[in-house]
Design a protein around this motif. Structure first.
Motif, PDB file in Angstrom:
ATOM      1  N   GLN A 104      -8.357  28.556  16.848  1.00  0.00           N
ATOM      2  CA  GLN A 104      -8.503  27.717  18.504  1.00  0.00           C
ATOM      3  C   GLN A 104      -7.494  27.628  19.417  1.00  0.00           C
ATOM      4  N   ALA A 105      -6.796  28.319  20.032  1.00  0.00           N
ATOM      5  CA  ALA A 105      -5.862  28.000  20.839  1.00  0.00           C
ATOM      6  C   ALA A 105      -6.415  28.055  21.919  1.00  0.00           C
ATOM      7  N   ALA A 106      -5.628  27.174  23.341  1.00  0.00           N
ATOM      8  CA  ALA A 106      -6.150  27.827  24.643  1.00  0.00           C
ATOM      9  C   ALA A 106      -5.197  26.987  25.913  1.00  0.00           C
ATOM     10  N   ILE A 107      -4.675  27.838  26.895  1.00  0.00           N
ATOM     11  CA  ILE A 107      -4.220  26.829  27.876  1.00  0.00           C
ATOM     12  C   ILE A 107      -4.851  27.462  28.579  1.00  0.00           C
ATOM     13  N   MET A 108      -4.629  26.299  29.836  1.00  0.00           N
ATOM     14  CA  MET A 108      -4.659  26.105  30.999  1.00  0.00           C
ATOM     15  C   MET A 108      -4.086  25.666  32.042  1.00  0.00           C
ATOM     16  N   ILE A 109      -3.629  26.703  33.385  1.00  0.00           N
ATOM     17  CA  ILE A 109      -2.481  26.821  33.570  1.00  0.00           C
ATOM     18  C   ILE A 109      -3.121  26.407  35.470  1.00  0.00           C
ATOM     19  N   ALA A 110      -2.247  25.251  36.018  1.00  0.00           N
ATOM     20  CA  ALA A 110      -2.585  25.403  37.477  1.00  0.00           C
ATOM     21  C   ALA A 110      -0.814  24.783  38.344  1.00  0.00           C
ATOM     22  N   LYS A 111      -0.372  25.613  38.942  1.00  0.00           N
ATOM     23  CA  LYS A 111       0.226  25.053  39.686  1.00  0.00           C
ATOM     24  C   LYS A 111       0.151  23.771  40.331  1.00  0.00           C
ATOM     25  N   ASP A 112      -0.540  23.754  40.631  1.00  0.00           N
ATOM     26  CA  ASP A 112      -0.829  22.356  41.808  1.00  0.00           C
ATOM     27  C   ASP A 112      -0.597  20.988  40.962  1.00  0.00           C
ATOM     28  N   ARG A 170       4.573  40.307  29.975  1.00  0.00           N
ATOM     29  CA  ARG A 170       3.768  41.282  29.738  1.00  0.00           C
ATOM     30  C   ARG A 170       2.631  41.443  30.994  1.00  0.00           C
ATOM     31  N   HIS A 171       2.242  40.414  32.434  1.00  0.00           N
ATOM     32  CA  HIS A 171       2.014  40.784  33.411  1.00  0.00           C
ATOM     33  C   HIS A 171       2.807  40.290  34.909  1.00  0.00           C
ATOM     34  N   GLY A 172       3.904  40.018  34.491  1.00  0.00           N
ATOM     35  CA  GLY A 172       4.849  39.555  35.765  1.00  0.00           C
ATOM     36  C   GLY A 172       4.622  38.724  36.576  1.00  0.00           C
ATOM     37  N   TRP A 173       4.179  37.645  35.893  1.00  0.00           N
ATOM     38  CA  TRP A 173       3.616  36.264  36.090  1.00  0.00           C
ATOM     39  C   TRP A 173       4.735  35.278  36.014  1.00  0.00           C
ATOM     40  N   GLU A 174       5.188  35.043  36.812  1.00  0.00           N
ATOM     41  CA  GLU A 174       6.619  33.831  36.699  1.00  0.00           C
ATOM     42  C   GLU A 174       5.869  32.138  36.748  1.00  0.00           C
ATOM     43  N   THR A 175       5.650  31.494  35.716  1.00  0.00           N
ATOM     44  CA  THR A 175       5.200  30.619  35.729  1.00  0.00           C
ATOM     45  C   THR A 175       6.375  29.214  35.043  1.00  0.00           C
ATOM     46  N   LYS A 176       5.528  27.609  34.470  1.00  0.00           N
ATOM     47  CA  LYS A 176       6.946  26.718  34.430  1.00  0.00           C
ATOM     48  C   LYS A 176       6.402  25.773  33.268  1.00  0.00           C
ATOM     49  N   ASN A 177       7.275  25.441  32.923  1.00  0.00           N
ATOM     50  CA  ASN A 177       6.128  24.748  31.608  1.00  0.00           C
ATOM     51  C   ASN A 177       5.053  24.125  32.196  1.00  0.00           C
ATOM     52  N   GLU A 178       5.485  23.020  33.077  1.00  0.00           N
ATOM     53  CA  GLU A 178       5.020  21.316  33.797  1.00  0.00           C
ATOM     54  C   GLU A 178       3.917  22.090  34.063  1.00  0.00           C
ATOM     55  N   TRP A 179       3.333  23.765  34.497  1.00  0.00           N
ATOM     56  CA  TRP A 179       1.808  23.602  35.053  1.00  0.00           C
ATOM     57  C   TRP A 179       1.214  23.724  33.273  1.00  0.00           C
ATOM     58  N   MET A 180       1.300  23.956  32.230  1.00  0.00           N
ATOM     59  CA  MET A 180       0.406  24.131  31.202  1.00  0.00           C
ATOM     60  C   MET A 180       0.138  22.940  30.460  1.00  0.00           C
ATOM     61  N   LEU A 181      -1.319  22.914  30.777  1.00  0.00           N
ATOM     62  CA  LEU A 181      -1.945  21.918  29.761  1.00  0.00           C
ATOM     63  C   LEU A 181      -2.709  22.642  28.342  1.00  0.00           C
ATOM     64  N   PHE A 182      -2.682  22.242  27.303  1.00  0.00           N
ATOM     65  CA  PHE A 182      -3.552  22.809  25.615  1.00  0.00           C
ATOM     66  C   PHE A 182      -5.116  22.403  25.650  1.00  0.00           C
ATOM     67  N   HIS A 183      -5.532  23.575  25.445  1.00  0.00           N
ATOM     68  CA  HIS A 183      -7.100  23.021  24.873  1.00  0.00           C
ATOM     69  C   HIS A 183      -7.755  23.243  23.960  1.00  0.00           C
ATOM     70  N   HIS A 184      -9.114  23.476  23.263  1.00  0.00           N
ATOM     71  CA  HIS A 184      -8.975  24.357  21.501  1.00  0.00           C
ATOM     72  C   HIS A 184      -9.082  25.816  22.272  1.00  0.00           C
ATOM     73  N   GLY A 185      -9.776  26.000  23.867  1.00  0.00           N
ATOM     74  CA  GLY A 185     -10.599  26.984  23.189  1.00  0.00           C
ATOM     75  C   GLY A 185     -10.791  27.393  25.093  1.00  0.00           C
ATOM     76  N   VAL A 186     -10.622  28.428  25.151  1.00  0.00           N
ATOM     77  CA  VAL A 186     -11.348  29.049  27.045  1.00  0.00           C
ATOM     78  C   VAL A 186     -12.261  28.431  27.179  1.00  0.00           C
ATOM     79  N   VAL A 187     -13.143  28.110  26.482  1.00  0.00           N
ATOM     80  CA  VAL A 187     -15.049  27.618  26.679  1.00  0.00           C
ATOM     81  C   VAL A 187     -14.889  25.934  26.253  1.00  0.00           C
ATOM     82  N   PRO A 188     -14.182  25.312  26.269  1.00  0.00           N
ATOM     83  CA  PRO A 188     -13.876  24.460  25.966  1.00  0.00           C
ATOM     84  C   PRO A 188     -13.178  23.860  27.312  1.00  0.00           C
TER      85      PRO A 188
END
Length: 391
Positions: free
Chosen positions: A245-253, A82-100
């Motif tokens: 309630q589902a959100a994903i935080m993505i951090a390469k670092d 959808r956005h041409g952004w190549e990520t990796k599974n290990e970059w992802m952390l899940f949360h209960h929403g973007v505001v949390p």
């Protein structure tokens, strides 16, 4: 597109939008008020998502659940396609929403008394969440001209010099519906890099970019010029799943991820519930066709509202946004105060919109209107608006 024409009765479903207006607006009876304020849609979620949750319900056992690789694969593939952004599974952390998730980032990477930069007018939690954690808000007010907003980069840099620790970016922007250009994002990130400022990019509206515009994830820009970026995405705004309630935080670092994981452990934060993970996978794997239809409906509804209100109330000005399903209505030429405008809408028009001051001082003189509803409901809202202004 019949699924977007059905009017669904949401009363008595614990809907904030439909059931909590009396408390929010300070009125005794809201039974005859049409809500077009909080940002959820009056459309059913895509059928594959409903079916996935139904299957999970029919299983009947709701023990502890975890984020499986299928969840991460679905997110990764969606962002790539959808956005041409190549990520990796290990970059992802899940949360209960973007505001949390925003609250977690603020708590993890700043301390009480630290300065956090925002560009206003902007989504209220950008003010409120840091404030409740005793952080200081540094507000860079955007330049507005005829409904078009741009960043004052000289002011942006002056703000960064105030020992700012974190910049929270709304990308795309809520409430103005801005799709930031690659060049604008690059300038923001270069300046944050110059002053060693972490950037949190809230991209919950990324999938709701209207035809003719293209969303650029800030992290893609960071791949070219560097920078510390945490991105928040979610299926909830896209597919009308806020209550799930589902959100994903993505951090390469890796250091950023480790700090976020440590924070999660300190709060005993668990993975997503069984329904959220089922909905997430179905939405990202099968929701594309539904979303494409939705974007056509949103764009058409916006055109309708803008044309009708410009004709009936010439002192109202609306620039069609590039993203979101929210209109940012400029009523400054009417000469009405915010209280006078809200009184007209609620008491005469029986219509609930959001006052611009909710988005900061820079939002005064504006209203936010949610048009993600069947056309018949949108038409009713427009007539109520016109009735209020002619009263």
């Amino acid at each position: 597109m019949r699924e977007f024409e059905q009017v669904i009765d949401r009363k008595n479903t614990r809907s904030v939008k439909w059931g909590n207006m009396a408390a929010v607006y300070g009125i005794e009876d809201a039974s005859d008020v049409l809500p077009m304020w909080i940002a959820d849609m009056d459309f059913k979620a895509p059928e594959p998502v409903i079916e996935a949750m139904r299957e999970r319900l029919d299983h009947g056992v709701f023990g502890y659940s975890y984020i499986c690789s299928a969840c991460k694969d679905a997110v990764r593939n969606w962002l790539s396609e959808r956005h041409g952004w190549e990520t990796k599974n290990e970059w992802m952390l899940f949360h209960h929403g973007v505001v949390p998730a925003i609250a977690t980032v603020v708590e993890t990477f700043t301390n009480e008394g630290d300065n956090i930069l925002i560009t206003s007018p902007v989504y209220p939690p950008f003010f409120n969440v840091p404030g409740h954690q005793q952080r200081n808000i540094v507000e860079c007010r955007m330049i507005e001209e005829d409904g078009n907003y741009t960043i004052d980069f000289e002011e942006f840099e002056r703000c960064l010099k105030k020992d700012v620790k974190l910049f929270i970016l709304c990308n795309p922007h809520n409430p103005a519906g801005i799709v930031w250009s690659n060049e604008e994002l690059k300038q923001m990130l270069e300046l944050c890099n110059k002053y060693n400022v972490l950037v949190l990019s809230d991209e919950i509206h990324a999938d709701l970019v209207l035809p003719g515009s293209v969303h650029t994830p800030l992290a893609k820009v960071a791949e070219e010029i560097g920078g510390r970026v945490i991105t928040c995405v979610a299926p909830t705004k896209t597919f009308n799943l806020a209550g799930v309630q589902a959100a994903i935080m993505i951090a390469k670092d890796e250091d950023l991820r480790e700090a976020l994981q440590k924070n999660a452990l300190s709060h005993g934060q668990m993975d997503l519930n069984a329904f959220a993970s089922s909905a997430l996978v179905a939405a990202y794997e099968e929701g594309g066709p539904w979303l494409n239809k939705l974007l056509e409906i949103i764009s058409s509804n916006m055109d309708y509202v803008i044309d009708k209100l410009h004709e009936a109330v010439p002192k109202i000005h609306i620039r069609k946004p590039e993203a979101t399903y929210l209109l940012w209505i400029d009523y400054r030429d009417t000469g009405l105060s915010e209280q006078e405008m809200m009184d007209k809408l609620l008491k005469k028009g029986k219509l609930a919109l959001e006052p611009g001051s909710k988005y900061g001082e820079a939002g005064k003189g504006f209203l936010r209107m949610n048009i993600a509803a069947p056309r018949s409901v949108v038409e009713d809202g427009v007539e109520r608006f016109i009735t209020a202004m002619n009263s």
